[in-house]
Motif scaffolding. Structure first.
Motif, PDB file in Angstrom:
ATOM      1  N   SER A  96      10.157   0.044 -15.701  1.00 18.49           N
ATOM      2  CA  SER A  96      11.290  -0.656 -15.098  1.00 18.49           C
ATOM      3  C   SER A  96      12.272   0.304 -14.433  1.00 18.49           C
ATOM      4  O   SER A  96      13.166  -0.125 -13.703  1.00 18.49           O
ATOM      5  CB  SER A  96      12.011  -1.498 -16.155  1.00 18.49           C
ATOM      6  OG  SER A  96      12.397  -0.715 -17.258  1.00 18.49           O
ATOM      7  N   ASP A  97      12.119   1.598 -14.684  1.00  9.20           N
ATOM      8  CA  ASP A  97      12.962   2.618 -14.056  1.00  9.20           C
ATOM      9  C   ASP A  97      12.049   3.619 -13.351  1.00  9.20           C
ATOM     10  O   ASP A  97      11.217   4.267 -13.998  1.00  9.20           O
ATOM     11  CB  ASP A  97      13.798   3.328 -15.130  1.00  9.20           C
ATOM     12  CG  ASP A  97      14.701   4.422 -14.560  1.00  9.20           C
ATOM     13  OD1 ASP A  97      14.611   4.716 -13.346  1.00  9.20           O
ATOM     14  OD2 ASP A  97      15.486   4.990 -15.343  1.00  9.20           O
ATOM     15  N   PRO A  98      12.170   3.769 -12.038  1.00  8.36           N
ATOM     16  CA  PRO A  98      11.290   4.700 -11.322  1.00  8.36           C
ATOM     17  C   PRO A  98      11.446   6.146 -11.771  1.00  8.36           C
ATOM     18  O   PRO A  98      10.560   6.963 -11.551  1.00  8.36           O
ATOM     19  CB  PRO A  98      11.701   4.524  -9.852  1.00  8.36           C
ATOM     20  CG  PRO A  98      13.069   3.928  -9.898  1.00  8.36           C
ATOM     21  CD  PRO A  98      13.116   3.093 -11.130  1.00  8.36           C
ATOM     22  N   ASN A  99      12.560   6.480 -12.419  1.00  8.59           N
ATOM     23  CA  ASN A  99      12.770   7.844 -12.896  1.00  8.59           C
ATOM     24  C   ASN A  99      11.994   8.152 -14.170  1.00  8.59           C
ATOM     25  O   ASN A  99      12.046   9.261 -14.678  1.00  8.59           O
ATOM     26  CB  ASN A  99      14.264   8.086 -13.139  1.00  8.59           C
ATOM     27  CG  ASN A  99      15.063   7.988 -11.867  1.00  8.59           C
ATOM     28  OD1 ASN A  99      14.744   8.639 -10.878  1.00  8.59           O
ATOM     29  ND2 ASN A  99      16.092   7.155 -11.860  1.00  8.59           N
ATOM     30  N   ALA A 100      11.264   7.168 -14.690  1.00  8.63           N
ATOM     31  CA  ALA A 100      10.501   7.388 -15.919  1.00  8.63           C
ATOM     32  C   ALA A 100       9.134   8.001 -15.648  1.00  8.63           C
ATOM     33  O   ALA A 100       8.393   8.288 -16.589  1.00  8.63           O
ATOM     34  CB  ALA A 100      10.340   6.072 -16.677  1.00  8.63           C
ATOM     35  N   ALA A 101       8.776   8.210 -14.391  1.00  8.45           N
ATOM     36  CA  ALA A 101       7.494   8.839 -14.062  1.00  8.45           C
ATOM     37  C   ALA A 101       7.622   9.691 -12.812  1.00  8.45           C
ATOM     38  O   ALA A 101       8.415   9.389 -11.924  1.00  8.45           O
ATOM     39  CB  ALA A 101       6.410   7.784 -13.853  1.00  8.45           C
ATOM     40  N   ARG A 102       6.834  10.734 -12.765  1.00  6.59           N
ATOM     41  CA  ARG A 102       6.777  11.569 -11.559  1.00  6.59           C
ATOM     42  C   ARG A 102       5.855  10.944 -10.516  1.00  6.59           C
ATOM     43  O   ARG A 102       6.105  11.003  -9.314  1.00  6.59           O
ATOM     44  CB  ARG A 102       6.300  12.975 -11.939  1.00  6.59           C
ATOM     45  CG  ARG A 102       5.870  13.892 -10.793  1.00  6.59           C
ATOM     46  CD  ARG A 102       6.971  14.128  -9.766  1.00  6.59           C
ATOM     47  NE  ARG A 102       6.497  15.002  -8.707  1.00  6.59           N
ATOM     48  CZ  ARG A 102       5.780  14.605  -7.664  1.00  6.59           C
ATOM     49  NH1 ARG A 102       5.449  13.332  -7.525  1.00  6.59           N
ATOM     50  NH2 ARG A 102       5.387  15.469  -6.746  1.00  6.59           N
ATOM     51  N   VAL A 103       4.768  10.320 -10.989  1.00  6.82           N
ATOM     52  CA  VAL A 103       3.802   9.678 -10.092  1.00  6.82           C
ATOM     53  C   VAL A 103       3.417   8.319 -10.678  1.00  6.82           C
ATOM     54  O   VAL A 103       3.276   8.184 -11.896  1.00  6.82           O
ATOM     55  CB  VAL A 103       2.518  10.527  -9.925  1.00  6.82           C
ATOM     56  CG1 VAL A 103       1.531   9.819  -8.995  1.00  6.82           C
ATOM     57  CG2 VAL A 103       2.833  11.911  -9.397  1.00  6.82           C
ATOM     58  N   THR A 104       3.255   7.332  -9.818  1.00  4.53           N
ATOM     59  CA  THR A 104       2.753   6.025 -10.230  1.00  4.53           C
ATOM     60  C   THR A 104       1.470   5.732  -9.457  1.00  4.53           C
ATOM     61  O   THR A 104       1.429   5.870  -8.239  1.00  4.53           O
ATOM     62  CB  THR A 104       3.786   4.921  -9.937  1.00  4.53           C
ATOM     63  OG1 THR A 104       4.998   5.226 -10.642  1.00  4.53           O
ATOM     64  CG2 THR A 104       3.273   3.567 -10.389  1.00  4.53           C
ATOM     65  N   VAL A 105       0.413   5.377 -10.199  1.00  7.14           N
ATOM     66  CA  VAL A 105      -0.877   5.030  -9.592  1.00  7.14           C
ATOM     67  C   VAL A 105      -1.086   3.533  -9.753  1.00  7.14           C
ATOM     68  O   VAL A 105      -1.076   3.017 -10.872  1.00  7.14           O
ATOM     69  CB  VAL A 105      -2.039   5.795 -10.265  1.00  7.14           C
ATOM     70  CG1 VAL A 105      -3.361   5.442  -9.580  1.00  7.14           C
ATOM     71  CG2 VAL A 105      -1.802   7.298 -10.211  1.00  7.14           C
ATOM     72  N   LEU A 106      -1.259   2.842  -8.637  1.00  8.66           N
ATOM     73  CA  LEU A 106      -1.344   1.387  -8.662  1.00  8.66           C
ATOM     74  C   LEU A 106      -2.587   0.867  -7.948  1.00  8.66           C
ATOM     75  O   LEU A 106      -3.063   1.480  -6.995  1.00  8.66           O
ATOM     76  CB  LEU A 106      -0.127   0.771  -7.961  1.00  8.66           C
ATOM     77  CG  LEU A 106       1.257   1.075  -8.506  1.00  8.66           C
ATOM     78  CD1 LEU A 106       2.313   0.550  -7.546  1.00  8.66           C
ATOM     79  CD2 LEU A 106       1.432   0.459  -9.882  1.00  8.66           C
ATOM     80  N   GLY A 107      -3.073  -0.282  -8.409  1.00  4.19           N
ATOM     81  CA  GLY A 107      -4.002  -1.050  -7.619  1.00  4.19           C
ATOM     82  C   GLY A 107      -3.184  -1.885  -6.648  1.00  4.19           C
ATOM     83  O   GLY A 107      -1.965  -1.742  -6.557  1.00  4.19           O
ATOM     84  N   ASP A 108      -3.833  -2.784  -5.944  1.00  7.35           N
ATOM     85  CA  ASP A 108      -3.129  -3.598  -4.947  1.00  7.35           C
ATOM     86  C   ASP A 108      -3.438  -5.070  -5.198  1.00  7.35           C
ATOM     87  O   ASP A 108      -4.419  -5.617  -4.683  1.00  7.35           O
ATOM     88  CB  ASP A 108      -3.570  -3.183  -3.541  1.00  7.35           C
ATOM     89  CG  ASP A 108      -2.750  -3.849  -2.444  1.00  7.35           C
ATOM     90  OD1 ASP A 108      -1.894  -4.693  -2.772  1.00  7.35           O
ATOM     91  OD2 ASP A 108      -2.966  -3.521  -1.261  1.00  7.35           O
ATOM     92  N   ASN A 109      -2.611  -5.705  -6.020  1.00  5.83           N
ATOM     93  CA  ASN A 109      -2.854  -7.098  -6.371  1.00  5.83           C
ATOM     94  C   ASN A 109      -2.693  -8.030  -5.169  1.00  5.83           C
ATOM     95  O   ASN A 109      -3.531  -8.898  -4.929  1.00  5.83           O
ATOM     96  CB  ASN A 109      -1.927  -7.512  -7.509  1.00  5.83           C
ATOM     97  CG  ASN A 109      -2.363  -6.918  -8.831  1.00  5.83           C
ATOM     98  OD1 ASN A 109      -3.439  -7.222  -9.330  1.00  5.83           O
ATOM     99  ND2 ASN A 109      -1.540  -6.050  -9.409  1.00  5.83           N
ATOM    100  N   TYR A 110      -1.612  -7.858  -4.410  1.00  4.42           N
ATOM    101  CA  TYR A 110      -1.424  -8.670  -3.206  1.00  4.42           C
ATOM    102  C   TYR A 110      -2.588  -8.426  -2.240  1.00  4.42           C
ATOM    103  O   TYR A 110      -3.134  -9.361  -1.657  1.00  4.42           O
ATOM    104  CB  TYR A 110      -0.092  -8.324  -2.548  1.00  4.42           C
ATOM    105  CG  TYR A 110       0.179  -9.102  -1.282  1.00  4.42           C
ATOM    106  CD1 TYR A 110       0.718 -10.387  -1.322  1.00  4.42           C
ATOM    107  CD2 TYR A 110      -0.111  -8.552  -0.034  1.00  4.42           C
ATOM    108  CE1 TYR A 110       0.955 -11.112  -0.151  1.00  4.42           C
ATOM    109  CE2 TYR A 110       0.117  -9.261   1.136  1.00  4.42           C
ATOM    110  CZ  TYR A 110       0.652 -10.542   1.072  1.00  4.42           C
ATOM    111  OH  TYR A 110       0.872 -11.250   2.233  1.00  4.42           O
TER     112      TYR A 110
END
Length: 357
Positions: free
Chosen positions: A155-169
């Motif tokens: 919920s806070d972007p500062n909690a990670a250096r990198v975010t890896v996501l799939g693409d649900n939309y």
């Protein structure tokens, strides 16, 4: 199914000054010479920029990575951890500490606390609940341990250096575009949708992408049911759908794990007048597509490589490398993976990284 940033020192290079100096000399020579001056070569950096000469695949500094994910009660989730382990095995400079898979938020928080106390070099986490794991992930970042968030976003972007996501939309868009192509403007087509859990944002995103893509070719969702990402739920929801809709031209099922039940219900109802598109990209769905014998003609990928990708990115972060095929010297802040459509024509390309339902 399914997803942050602590400042770290920016590497400074003398090469920038060299390039500027060279550019100045070239500008002067351009004023006194009719021959166009060549453009200065791009700056080189270790493991970033010009891919030729990159040493990213060569073993480097030993990196200890803590890894935590939910319990393997779903084929896609199981594959996340399995592929992360396989990636660590394939890279001799990775020491992967894998915590037991859990759907207990407090236990997963404790796992991250342990990684922090053990002073691992990086943490890769697919949180059971992104919001609930945000505080402890931020604690790791504040301790100087880079965190890679996989699939379910904090919920806070500062909690990670990198975010890896799939693409649900994007999954919904890909499924809708494929169905549009197959229907070829058939004006009276009946399109059905078998969703996952409707309360989840990921399901809502998939459905929105599907609706948006269908609208572009004049189609819409005529019949829709929601399951629960399980085989049993898929079979029950599909039975209800088939009873409500005596004629269907195309179906998109959001998830190949629940798709095992979906196909069972279709077989039990002895229905075959439609074609179906799956979701997530399981190996059994791909083998069914490969056979060409049933209603399943395609599936849309939601990569189960995300954990493995997170491990590789964590390795690069600790070793202070970037991605070798882009000029930027740092690993990107966010990596969102593509949602391609797998058909009989290209299934061989994707089967090797598919998960078993």
């Amino acid at each position: 199914m399914p997803a942050h940033h602590h400042p770290r020192p920016v590497r400074r290079h003398l090469v920038g000054a060299v390039v500027l100096g060279s550019a100045a000399l070239l500008a002067v020579s351009g004023c006194t010479n009719n021959t166009p001056a060549p453009a200065p070569a791009p700056a080189q950096s270790s493991g970033a920029g010009a891919g030729s000469g990159s040493s990213n695949d060569a073993a480097g500094q030993k990196v200890t990575i803590g890894f935590s994910a939910p319990a393997a009660d779903h084929g896609w989730i199981a594959s996340i951890t399995d592929q992360a382990k396989a990636t660590a095995t394939a890279n001799s400079d990775i020491d992967l500490k894998v915590a037991a898979g859990t759907n207990d938020v407090n236990q997963q928080i404790s796992q991250v606390e342990t990684f922090i106390n053990d002073k691992v070099d990086a943490i890769v986490i697919l949180p059971f609940d992104g919001a609930a794991l945000t505080t402890v992930a931020k604690k790791a970042m504040d301790a100087g341990i880079p965190v890679v968030n996989v699939d379910r976003e904090f919920s806070d972007p500062n909690a990670a250096r990198v975010t890896v996501l799939g693409d649900n939309y994007g999954m919904g868009v890909s499924a809708g575009q494929y169905i549009c192509d197959q229907l070829q403007g058939k004006s009276d087509a009946v399109v059905a949708e078998i969703a996952g859990i409707d309360s989840l944002p990921l399901t809502q995103d998939r459905s929105k992408g599907f609706k948006d893509a269908l609208a572009k070719c004049g189609q819409d969702v005529d019949n829709r049911v929601a399951a629960d990402f399980t085989v049993e739920g898929g079979e029950k929801a599909t039975s209800n759908l088939l009873q409500a809709a005596p004629k269907i031209d195309a179906i998109w099922n959001h998830d190949d794990d629940q798709g095992v039940g979906v196909l069972a219900a279709i077989k039990n109802a002895n229905r075959s007048e439609f074609f179906m598109v799956g979701g997530a990209g399981s190996a059994n769905a791909m083998r069914e597509i490969q056979s060409g014998n049933g209603v399943l003609k395609a599936t849309v990928i939601y990569p189960s490589t995300q954990g493995a990708d997170g491990v590789k990115l964590a390795r690069l972060l600790v070793q202070k490398k970037g991605l070798s095929d882009i000029q930027e010297v740092e690993v990107p802040r966010k990596v969102q993976l593509y949602a391609p459509v797998v058909t009989k024509d290209n299934v061989d390309q994707y089967l090797g990284t598919a998960f078993e339902s």
